[in-house]
Design a protein around this motif. Sequence first.
Motif, short mmCIF file in Angstrom:
data_model
loop_
_atom_site.label_atom_id
_atom_site.label_comp_id
_atom_site.label_asym_id
_atom_site.label_seq_id
_atom_site.Cartn_x
_atom_site.Cartn_y
_atom_site.Cartn_z
N VAL A 17 40.19 -22.80 -14.47
CA VAL A 17 40.00 -21.90 -13.33
C VAL A 17 38.62 -21.28 -13.33
N ILE A 18 38.16 -20.82 -14.50
CA ILE A 18 36.85 -20.16 -14.61
C ILE A 18 36.06 -20.84 -15.72
N PRO A 19 35.07 -21.65 -15.39
CA PRO A 19 34.28 -22.32 -16.43
C PRO A 19 33.26 -21.39 -17.06
N GLN A 20 32.81 -21.75 -18.26
CA GLN A 20 31.72 -21.02 -18.91
C GLN A 20 30.41 -21.70 -18.56
N LEU A 21 29.44 -20.90 -18.11
CA LEU A 21 28.19 -21.47 -17.60
C LEU A 21 27.07 -20.45 -17.74
N HIS A 22 25.89 -20.92 -18.11
CA HIS A 22 24.72 -20.04 -18.10
C HIS A 22 24.17 -20.05 -16.67
N VAL A 23 24.62 -19.12 -15.86
CA VAL A 23 24.34 -19.15 -14.42
C VAL A 23 22.85 -19.04 -14.12
N TYR A 24 22.06 -18.51 -15.07
CA TYR A 24 20.64 -18.32 -14.82
C TYR A 24 19.85 -19.63 -14.90
N ASP A 25 20.53 -20.72 -15.26
CA ASP A 25 19.90 -22.03 -15.23
C ASP A 25 19.97 -22.66 -13.84
N PHE A 26 20.61 -21.96 -12.90
CA PHE A 26 20.86 -22.52 -11.57
C PHE A 26 20.38 -21.56 -10.48
N TYR A 27 20.02 -22.14 -9.33
CA TYR A 27 19.88 -21.33 -8.14
C TYR A 27 21.28 -20.89 -7.72
N PRO A 28 21.44 -19.70 -7.15
CA PRO A 28 22.79 -19.25 -6.80
C PRO A 28 23.49 -20.17 -5.82
N TRP A 29 22.73 -20.79 -4.89
CA TRP A 29 23.35 -21.66 -3.90
C TRP A 29 23.82 -22.99 -4.50
N ASP A 30 23.43 -23.27 -5.75
CA ASP A 30 23.94 -24.46 -6.44
C ASP A 30 25.17 -24.16 -7.29
N LEU A 31 25.48 -22.88 -7.47
CA LEU A 31 26.60 -22.51 -8.32
C LEU A 31 27.97 -22.90 -7.78
N PRO A 32 28.21 -22.91 -6.45
CA PRO A 32 29.53 -23.31 -5.97
C PRO A 32 29.95 -24.69 -6.46
N GLN A 33 28.98 -25.60 -6.67
CA GLN A 33 29.32 -26.94 -7.15
C GLN A 33 29.73 -26.94 -8.63
N GLN A 34 29.45 -25.84 -9.33
CA GLN A 34 29.80 -25.73 -10.74
C GLN A 34 31.08 -24.93 -10.96
N ALA A 35 31.70 -24.47 -9.90
CA ALA A 35 32.86 -23.58 -10.01
C ALA A 35 34.09 -24.32 -10.49
N GLY A 36 35.08 -23.54 -10.94
CA GLY A 36 36.35 -24.10 -11.39
C GLY A 36 37.15 -24.67 -10.23
N GLU A 37 38.22 -25.38 -10.57
CA GLU A 37 38.96 -26.12 -9.55
C GLU A 37 39.59 -25.22 -8.50
N ARG A 38 39.95 -24.00 -8.83
CA ARG A 38 40.55 -23.11 -7.84
C ARG A 38 39.53 -22.59 -6.83
N CYS A 39 38.24 -22.68 -7.17
CA CYS A 39 37.21 -22.17 -6.26
C CYS A 39 36.42 -23.29 -5.60
N GLN A 40 36.74 -24.54 -5.91
CA GLN A 40 36.05 -25.65 -5.27
C GLN A 40 36.32 -25.61 -3.76
N GLY A 41 35.27 -25.56 -2.98
CA GLY A 41 35.41 -25.50 -1.55
C GLY A 41 35.54 -24.10 -1.00
N ASP A 42 35.63 -23.08 -1.86
CA ASP A 42 35.70 -21.70 -1.38
C ASP A 42 34.34 -21.32 -0.81
N PRO A 43 34.28 -20.78 0.40
CA PRO A 43 32.99 -20.46 1.01
C PRO A 43 32.46 -19.08 0.65
N GLU A 44 33.22 -18.28 -0.11
CA GLU A 44 32.84 -16.88 -0.29
C GLU A 44 32.55 -16.46 -1.72
N GLN A 45 33.28 -16.99 -2.73
CA GLN A 45 33.12 -16.44 -4.07
C GLN A 45 33.44 -17.49 -5.13
N TRP A 46 32.78 -17.32 -6.30
CA TRP A 46 32.91 -18.26 -7.39
C TRP A 46 32.80 -17.48 -8.70
#
Length: 231
Positions: A42-71
């Motif tokens: 549901v919630i993966p572990q990730l160093h989010v600062y290695d990514f642009y924020p707009w690329d983070l939705p593609q790294q989200a857990g399965e429950r948030c895949q396709g969610d347009p608002e939050q990850w």
Amino acid sequence: MAGEEVVIPGFRFYPTEEELITFYLKHKIQGTHELLQDINRVIPQLHVYDFYPWDLPQQAGERCQGDPEQWFFFIARQEKEARGGRPSRLTSSGYWKATGSPGIVYSLSNRAIGVKRTMVFYNGRAPTGTKTKWKMNEYKAFQEESSSNTNQKPKLMEELSLCRVYVKSNSLRAFDRRPSGVTINEQPSVPQPLSDQSHYSSDDQTVSHPHSTMESDDQPLWDWEELKEWF
């Protein structure tokens, strides 16, 4: 289409702040074996600062895949934090800037369960960066829940933070919209941490309560001078 999961409108992963801290974050840090597989899904572990924020939705857990608002993501403590330094929140061409002071997060039973701070993403480099609509709430858990009527300062569980990345929106479906008529004296529902929910959580409140409709009149148990050493 065959092989694609059909997402029914209205069914989404909407945990409360209390569930994020006391269930997901604490069990992840404690390594609760029977729950880790589901939590990591549901919630993966990730160093989010290695990514642009707009690329983070593609790294989200399965429950948030396709969610347009939050990850949601777990972030491990940086090595410089472990040595007493401040964390680096720089990306390759931007940075996350903290806004406001960290606030205490309270449970439905009015116990302090953790600390939250809100950050905004800027393109470029400080102090001339350009503010974007991308925001992040970072949560840290207290080792033991503390009653609101005690002055004892709890200790933070430093190993991991849990972050909610989202886009600031004026939409009525925004995460920070609150149902009218809900008060902090409302009886809690039975939480279902690993199921799809329609809970609402607070956003940029100084004192955060899972069901409050505005900033609480309660003052934080510890002032900013005491809290800032954690950040």
